[in-house]
Write an enzyme that holds these catalytic residues in place. Structure first.
Site, PDB file in Angstrom:
ATOM      1  N   SER A  90     -56.568 -11.599  25.942  1.00  0.00           N
ATOM      2  CA  SER A  90     -57.525 -10.704  25.337  1.00  0.00           C
ATOM      3  C   SER A  90     -58.006 -11.129  23.941  1.00  0.00           C
ATOM      4  O   SER A  90     -59.013 -10.605  23.471  1.00  0.00           O
ATOM      5  CB  SER A  90     -56.917  -9.302  25.233  1.00  0.00           C
ATOM      6  OG  SER A  90     -55.806  -9.298  24.363  1.00  0.00           O
ATOM      7  N   SER A 149     -52.009 -13.079  25.741  1.00  0.00           N
ATOM      8  CA  SER A 149     -53.315 -12.914  25.082  1.00  0.00           C
ATOM      9  C   SER A 149     -53.566 -13.785  23.863  1.00  0.00           C
ATOM     10  O   SER A 149     -54.694 -13.837  23.380  1.00  0.00           O
ATOM     11  CB  SER A 149     -53.518 -11.458  24.689  1.00  0.00           C
ATOM     12  OG  SER A 149     -53.962 -10.741  25.806  1.00  0.00           O
ATOM     13  N   LYS A 165     -57.932  -9.962  14.701  1.00  0.00           N
ATOM     14  CA  LYS A 165     -58.214  -9.300  15.980  1.00  0.00           C
ATOM     15  C   LYS A 165     -58.419  -7.804  15.726  1.00  0.00           C
ATOM     16  O   LYS A 165     -57.717  -7.215  14.885  1.00  0.00           O
ATOM     17  CB  LYS A 165     -57.045  -9.534  16.949  1.00  0.00           C
ATOM     18  CG  LYS A 165     -57.311  -9.067  18.376  1.00  0.00           C
ATOM     19  CD  LYS A 165     -56.135  -9.439  19.296  1.00  0.00           C
ATOM     20  CE  LYS A 165     -56.376  -9.002  20.734  1.00  0.00           C
ATOM     21  NZ  LYS A 165     -55.266  -9.376  21.635  1.00  0.00           N
TER      22      LYS A 165
HETATM   23  N1  GLN Z   1     -53.840 -10.347  30.599  1.00  0.00           N
HETATM   24  C1  GLN Z   1     -52.706  -9.550  30.329  1.00  0.00           C
HETATM   25  C2  GLN Z   1     -53.042  -8.093  30.489  1.00  0.00           C
HETATM   26  O1  GLN Z   1     -54.154  -7.809  30.748  1.00  0.00           O
HETATM   27  C3  GLN Z   1     -52.171  -9.834  28.954  1.00  0.00           C
HETATM   28  C4  GLN Z   1     -52.927  -9.167  27.878  1.00  0.00           C
HETATM   29  C5  GLN Z   1     -52.299  -9.344  26.510  1.00  0.00           C
HETATM   30  O2  GLN Z   1     -51.445 -10.203  26.298  1.00  0.00           O
HETATM   31  N2  GLN Z   1     -52.666  -8.457  25.614  1.00  0.00           N
HETATM   32  O3  GLN Z   1     -52.235  -7.231  30.364  1.00  0.00           O
END
Ligand code: GLN
Length: 449
Positions: A125, A149, A50
């Site tokens: 994400s 995410s 990532k």
């Molecule tokens: N969707 C959540 C956010 O936008 C989680 C994102 C993540 O786990 N990095 O904060």
């Protein structure tokens, strides 16, 4: 695609061929936009990374405009560990900018497509990591999970994604979003591969002050899908899930019963407190963490400015995307004097209650079964309202607030061919039980790719 376990057993000569084959496949599925770039570091078994994890010498940007041109000066601890284990970073995975989002639509590099339906999001994400593994253009990947995410994109793309207990995996070299919630974890084709990769990246690290200095026993060599466990199902949790998710849930409960596990029925406070607490704490920490991107130290700097203040202003206004700016504003607001007690402090108290509630359930149960997302993968643009997108994180964020380990695995496909994943949640630092239960569930549901 060859599994991680198989790839790690290959003789060295065959790994070069594997890398070439992988490059061809990536080229064939370029439209997915799962890879930001096919960079390589070393000649081990290729692992997709990532774009918020530092790989020495790579451009690492967290899919943000503000980090264009930044070159990572060191390897994150997880990268050093995978290299020692015979793996090599291979490709930068697309993601939501600074890991803020649930759809990979906020990337500077454009959206990633879901391999099961190009009109739908891969989740986020870590959407690039999930789409690549789901499409057979990566053997396995690393993602990061602050509020779901890893698990939610895994569920949307039909793969396995695991978030370790907070403190189990070093965050050193991970671009910080919300430091009290962030964890790096494996995204793989099956549960055993997830356990293997989890073992490789876990362990105490003095570079990360929140890394847990406790005994670590490898999980993969001790996997036991025949252990009989007590698994809690939270009946009121699934009321808000879509019919497809509920159907998968019922299938999983039956499968677990057939495997000889004991099912316990529980009630929990659930999502509305989780979402409120999470979006205060995560944005508060993000607003502090992202203050370092000021045009002086990293990446992009705005030009044609008359003084320092204008340089900060212009760099940040031009460099950050809309969602990231929204989070910084929200976070600065909840931390500002007068609102700190009303929002931030209260959210911390709620966080404690959430943790206590999980601990209560774990007095009786070894694991909890839960949906990962209220629906299967949604369409691009469908969640244009940010609040609606935040609400879709209902099932994942409480686990980060409580610091617990959890694993998302595919259960079945909808009539339209979309994967539905569910998650098992475990006790702090009891990843062995989590993986044992997941092996058993994976075997019982026999998901067909
Ligand atoms: N969707 C959540 C956010 O936008 C989680 C994102 C993540 O786990 N990095 O904060």
């Amino acid at each position: 695609m060859i599994t991680l376990k198989e790839a790690l057993a290959l003789p060295k000569e065959e790994i070069a061929a594997l890398r070439e084959d992988l490059k061809k496949r990536i080229e064939e599925k370029r439209d997915l936009n799962a890879y930001i770039a096919v960079d390589e570091a070393g000649d081990g078994v290729p692992l997709l990374i990532k774009d918020n994890i530092q790989v020495k010498g790579w451009n690492v940007t967290a899919a943000s405009g503000i980090l264009q041109g930044y070159v990572a000066p060191y390897d994150a601890t997880v990268i050093a560990k995978i290299k020692e284990a015979g793996l090599a970073p291979f490709g930068r995975a697309n993601m939501d900018e600074f890991a803020m989002g649930s759809s990979t639509e906020t990337s500077f590099y454009g959206k990633t497509l879901n391999p099961h339906d190009p009109e739908r999001v891969p989740g986020g994400s870590s959407g690039g990591s999930a789409a690549a593994v789901g499409a057979g253009v990566a053997i396995a990947a690393l993602g990061s999970d602050t509020g779901g995410s890893i698990r939610q994109p895994a569920a949307f793309c039909g793969i396995v994604g695991m978030k370790p207990t907070y403190g189990r995996v070093s965050r050193w070299g991970l671009g910080a979003y919300s430091s009290s919630l962030d964890q790096i974890g494996p995204m793989t084709q099956n549960v055993e591969d997830a356990a293997i990769l989890y073992d490789i990246i876990s362990g105490h690290d003095t570079h990360d002050s929140t890394s847990a200095d406790i005994d670590y026993k490898p999980v993969a060599p001790n996997l036991d899908p025949d252990r009989k466990l007590k698994i809690a199902v939270v009946d009121n949790y699934i009321e808000d899930a879509s019919p497809e998710v509920r159907a998968a849930y019922e299938k999983a409960v039956k499968a677990l019963e057939a495997e000889g596990h004991t099912i316990l029925h529980k009630e929990m406070m659930g999502a509305k407190y989780d979402i409120a607490a999470y979006y205060i704490i995560a944005t508060a920490e993000a607003s502090a963490n992202l203050s370092r991107y000021d045009g002086v130290r990293y990446g992009n700097r705005a030009e044609n400015v008359k003084d320092l203040k204008e340089m900060y202003l212009k760099t940040r206004s031009e460099g950050f995307g809309e969602e990231v700016k929204r989070r910084i504003l929200l976070g600065s607001f909840v931390l500002s004097s007068g609102y700190y007690d009303a929002y931030y402090l209260k959210a911390q108290k709620v966080r404690h209650l959430i943790k206590d509630e999980f601990e209560g359930v774990f007095r009786d149960a070894d694991l909890i079964l839960s949906p990962v997302a209220p629906t299967p993968a949604f369409r691009f643009g469908e969640m244009a309202d940010p609040l609606q997108m935040y609400l879709s994180d209902a099932y994942t964020i409480g686990i980060n607030l409580a610091g617990l380990p959890a694993i998302s695995l595919p259960i079945e496909k909808t009539a339209e061919g979309l994967p539905v994943g569910l998650q098992l949640i475990g006790r702090h630092f009891d990843e062995q039980t989590l993986f044992d239960g997941a092996m058993s569930l994976e075997r019982a549901v026999a998901y067909e790719k």
